[in-house]
Every structure is written in structure tokens, then in C-alpha cells.
Scaffold this active site. Structure first.
Site, PDB file in Angstrom:
ATOM      1  N   LYS A  53       0.872  -1.188   0.000  1.00 46.56           N
ATOM      2  CA  LYS A  53       0.000   0.000   0.000  1.00 46.56           C
ATOM      3  C   LYS A  53       0.895   1.220   0.000  1.00 46.56           C
ATOM      4  CE  LYS A  53      -4.549   0.462   0.382  1.00 46.56           C
ATOM      5  NZ  LYS A  53      -5.473  -0.607  -0.034  1.00 46.56           N
TER       6      LYS A  53
HETATM    7  N1  GLU Z   1      -7.108  -0.206  -3.199  1.00 48.71           N
HETATM    8  C1  GLU Z   1      -7.849  -1.376  -3.495  1.00 48.71           C
HETATM    9  C2  GLU Z   1      -7.885  -2.326  -2.308  1.00 48.71           C
HETATM   10  O1  GLU Z   1      -7.749  -1.922  -1.183  1.00 48.71           O
HETATM   11  C3  GLU Z   1      -7.402  -2.029  -4.797  1.00 48.71           C
HETATM   12  C4  GLU Z   1      -5.996  -2.515  -4.827  1.00 48.71           C
HETATM   13  C5  GLU Z   1      -5.534  -2.978  -6.215  1.00 48.71           C
HETATM   14  O2  GLU Z   1      -6.346  -3.054  -7.109  1.00 48.71           O
HETATM   15  O3  GLU Z   1      -4.351  -3.271  -6.320  1.00 48.71           O
HETATM   16  O4  GLU Z   1      -8.114  -3.499  -2.436  1.00 48.71           O
END
Ligand code: GLU
Length: 428
Positions: free
Chosen positions: A118
Site C-alpha cells: 500500500k
Molecule cells: N485499493 C484497493 C484495495 O484496497 C485495490 C488494490 C488494487 O487493485 O491493487 O483493495
């Protein structure tokens, strides 16, 4: 002799914040239940690596502002790390690390060949002009460039970021490498290699899970009442798809206000209103309700689709639903979790409920690497298969082990990565 290498470990000041403690306590509970090998346990407890960057930006008034950004890779056992980029005033190393850990479990649960990551920048994207936002995105991308790559770590949208931000990230990365590399991000516009169905994917995944939960509980969607906290990408698509299935969306909210109509809101009209006015405020066919009261409205399905730590020991006794579907990451605190469980509410945990987004991100990455694009029906069908299969496996563990759905999902994910770690062995 006792060797205290890890003496201060659980007081680590950098990322050991309340939200990280929350992620860790979920992990600890599942690791206890699995009687996880203590050597493996230590390896999951901390993020694999984290980068912190200062991002200087020239503002429109010509002054220079410095923002703080992060990218955390929690685990990379199963493949490149994967996870969104958050632009929000509350972003911190602890928050990003917790969210990265949740991505690890989420990807493993869906059977995707990814680890968890993240990133984020502490800023208020709504207070920046489009040009400032573009400069911030580009400089952040440049600062984290040694950390990302199609085979290394693949960012995507999260709270406060969108397709446009992904397009600027893709362009910056490509400019610095000297050729176009669309596979560096997912959730980008279709015109530069985005996938059909990605924008709607998280909401669709939430709905597939709710439908499976209803099937298990002997309910049908027809006329069931739904309350949704949040009307961003995830909340609005969840609302839209559930209303297509016959559910009655009686309340929704955004950062500024909430709307309530016991007869059901017209979601298509509401989406048009938001497209025009940006926020829910001013929509006439409903009364106003605040976010606090909204969570306590009696309903069949409650969907927190905004930020973390919304259902806490303060309000968990008063939420009034049959199914709690966590479309946001980390909306329920561990103390509230226990209350929800004791009250017999059927919980669909975040790592399952909102995994549709990263699943279609995986499809986007695969399509990009193969330079071969699929039809939308194909994408939606594969998404439904993967989400439904994962839901079924989690439910099975939940029933056989007599644990709630979060514990079951965590047990399944941790076991998968633990097996992979054991098979790979420890370098050197
Ligand atoms: N931000 C989204 C999540 O928390 C998508 C992450 C992604 O598609 O890599 O799952």
C-alpha cells in the site's frame, strides 16, 4: 543465554499505531487458532520493507510545499506486491502498513499471484488544484521509482485517488524509463490499457458476497433494505448493483452529509446528482441523516464503504442489521468485532468483501502483460467465479471450525502463504 533481539519489537514506534495494532490483533488471533509456527509468525508481523519520501511541490501561488509519502511492501512471497495509493490527510506509516498487511491476506485469499502493498501521501486532494495534484502524483511516483515495477510492485487507486492519478503515474514511470509501460499500474483509463469492468469491480465483488451470504441465510435480495456509508467509487457501484438486484437502498452518505428515504433512494438519479454536484447534498427526494445515525439504522444489510474504524465499541451494540459487509478496509475494530459476533450478525470481512477490485486489477495486469484484452462479460464472469469460490471456501471453514467469517478468511490466507514460505525455504 536469552537473546532479546525482539525485546522492544511490539513497541516499535514507527508503524505500531492503533490501526496497525488492529491488523496485528486480527493476525495474532488467526495465528493462535492455526498454531502457526513461531518462526513463520515473526516473518508476518512486520512489513518486508517501507519507504518514506518527502515530496516538494511548487503550489499554484509559487510557494513550495513539502508532502510526506509512503510505500510499504508487507509480503512478496507469492509474487510482486499489489495495492492501492491513498491520498488523505490521515495517511501515516502505520496506516499504510496495516493496509499493506490486509492486501497480503486479500490477494492470497483470492488466489492471486501477488503479495501485499500500500502507498499513500498525507494531503487533502480536494484542497489541491488539478495541476497541484498532477505535480504531487508525478513527484511521488519519481521518488518511489526504485520500489515499483510491473514485476516488483504494482500500484492502483484507493481512497482519494482515481483513474487520472493512475494515468499520471503510468506516464511518469514510462517517461523516466523511456518507453510506455502500462502494466506499472492498474485501475488506469481504458485508453491507456485499463481493463473493462475495473471501475465497477469492487462494488460488484461486494454484491456477489452479499448475494452468497443471503443464499446461505435463506434470504432473497428482493425488497431487502440496505444502508451504505460512503458514496465514492465502491459505495456508489455497490448501491447501483444491489438496487438492480431488487434491494431497497434506504440510506447513503458521503463526507459531508447523508440521505435517508425509508421507501428507497433512486440510485441512478443520485449518481447523476453526484456527477453534477460532486456531493450528495441538495438531493431532494430524501431527508438528511448524519453518518453517526446512519450506521444505526435498522436494515437487512449494512455496508461501511468509507474509512476504517467506523464500527467501534461505542456503536457496535446499536447497529441493527442481519449482514455486515465490509466494503471499506478495516471498518470494524477488534472490540466491535467480538460484539458483532456475539450479536449473531453475519460478517463479510473486508479482505473478502472488497477483493473484487484487486481481482480485476489482476486481470488488468495479465491483459497488459499479454497485450491481449478480454470482453467485459468474460471479466465479470471470471470475477464472479473467483469471488464466489473464495466465499464458499471461507464459509466452509467458518462452519467446520465454528469461527466467524473474518477468522476463517484469515486462517485460509495465512495457511496459503505459510505453505509457500515453507516450500521456498529461508535465504541464505
Ligand atoms: N485499493 C484497493 C484495495 O484496497 C485495490 C488494490 C488494487 O487493485 O491493487 O483493495
Amino acid at each position: 543465554m536469552v537473546r532479546l533481539h525482539r525485546k522492544e519489537h511490539r513497541d516499535n514506534p514507527e508503524y505500531y499505531t492503533p490501526i496497525y495494532k488492529m491488523a496485528l490483533s486480527q493476525f495474532d488471533a488467526a495465528a493462535d487458532k492455526l498454531a502457526l509456527d513461531p518462526n513463520l509468525r515473526k516473518r508476518f508481523t512486520d512489513p518486508k520493507r517501507a519507504i518514506m519520501v518527502n515530496i516538494p511541490i511548487r503550489m499554484d501561488d509559487t510557494t513550495v510545499e513539502v508532502f510526506h509519502g509512503y510505500r510499504v511492501h508487507h509480503d512478496t512471497t507469492l509474487g510482486p506486491s499489489k495495492g492501492g495509493i491513498r491520498f488523505h490527510p490521515d495517511v501515516s506509516l502505520g496506516e499504510v502498513s496495516a493496509l499493506a498487511m490486509w492486501m497480503t491476506w486479500k490477494c492470497a485469499l483470492m488466489g492471486l499471484p501477488f503479495g501485499g502493498a500500500k502507498g499513500g501521501v498525507r494531503c487533502d486532494p480536494h484542497a489541491l488544484s488539478r495541476n497541484e495534484l498532477q505535480r504531487l502524483t508525478r513527484r511521488y511516483t519519481a521518488e518511489i521509482i526504485p520500489f515499483i515495477g510491473p514485476d516488483v510492485d504494482v500500484p492502483a487507486p484507493d481512497v482519494g485517488t482515481n483513474e487520472q492519478v493512475m494515468a499520471w503515474m503510468m506516464d511518469t514511470y514510462s517517461q523516466l524509463k523511456g518507453y510506455s509501460i502500462p502494466e506499472i499500474v492498474t485501475g488506469k483509463p481504458i485508453s491507456i490499457g485499463g481493463s473493462l469492468g475495473r471501475v465497477e469491480a469492487t462494488g460488484r465483488g461486494v454484491v456477489y458476497c452479499i448475494l452468497e451470504a443471503m443464499r446461505h441465510l435463506g434470504m432473497t435480495p428482493d425488497g431487502k433494505t440496505v444502508v451504505i456509508q460512503g458514496f465514492g467509487n465502491v459505495g456508489s457501484h455497490t448501491a447501483h448493483t444491489l438496487s438492480e438486484k431488487g434491494c431497497k437502498i434506504i440510506a447513503v452518505s458521503d463526507v459531508h452529509s447523508g440521505l435517508y428515504n425509508p421507501n428507497g433512494l433512486d440510485i441512478t438519479a443520485l449518481q447523476k446528482h453526484v456527477q453534477k454536484h460532486l456531493y450528495l447534498k441538495g438531493f431532494s427526494e430524501a431527508s438528511e441523516i448524519n453518518n453517526h445515525d446512519l450506521l444505526e439504522l435498522p436494515c437487512d444489510v449494512l455496508v461501511p464503504a468509507a474509512l476504517s474504524e467506523q464500527i467501534t465499541e461505542e456503536n457496535a451494540e446499536r447497529i441493527s442489521c442481519t449482514i455486515l459487509a465490509e466494503a471499506a478496509n478495516g471498518p470494524t475494530t477488534p472490540t466491535a468485532d467480538q460484539i458483532v459476533k456475539d450479536r449473531g450478525i453475519f460478517l463479510i470481512p473486508d479482505i473478502l468483501a472488497n477483493a473484487g477490485g484487486v481481482t480485476v486489477s489482476y486481470f488488468e495486469w495479465v491483459q497488459g502483460l499479454q497485450h491481449f484484452f478480454w470482453k467485459e462479460e468474460e471479466i465479470n464472469e471470471r470475477l464472479r467465479d473467483i469471488v464466489t469460490l473464495a466465499f464458499g471456501k471461507v464459509l466452509q471453514i467458518s462452519l467446520s471450525e465454528k469461527v466467524d467469517m473474518r477468522m476463517a478468511a484469515m486462517m485460509l490466507s495465512i495457511r496459503k502463504i505459510a505453505d509457500a514460505k515453507l516450500a521456498r525455504g529461508l535465504f541464505p
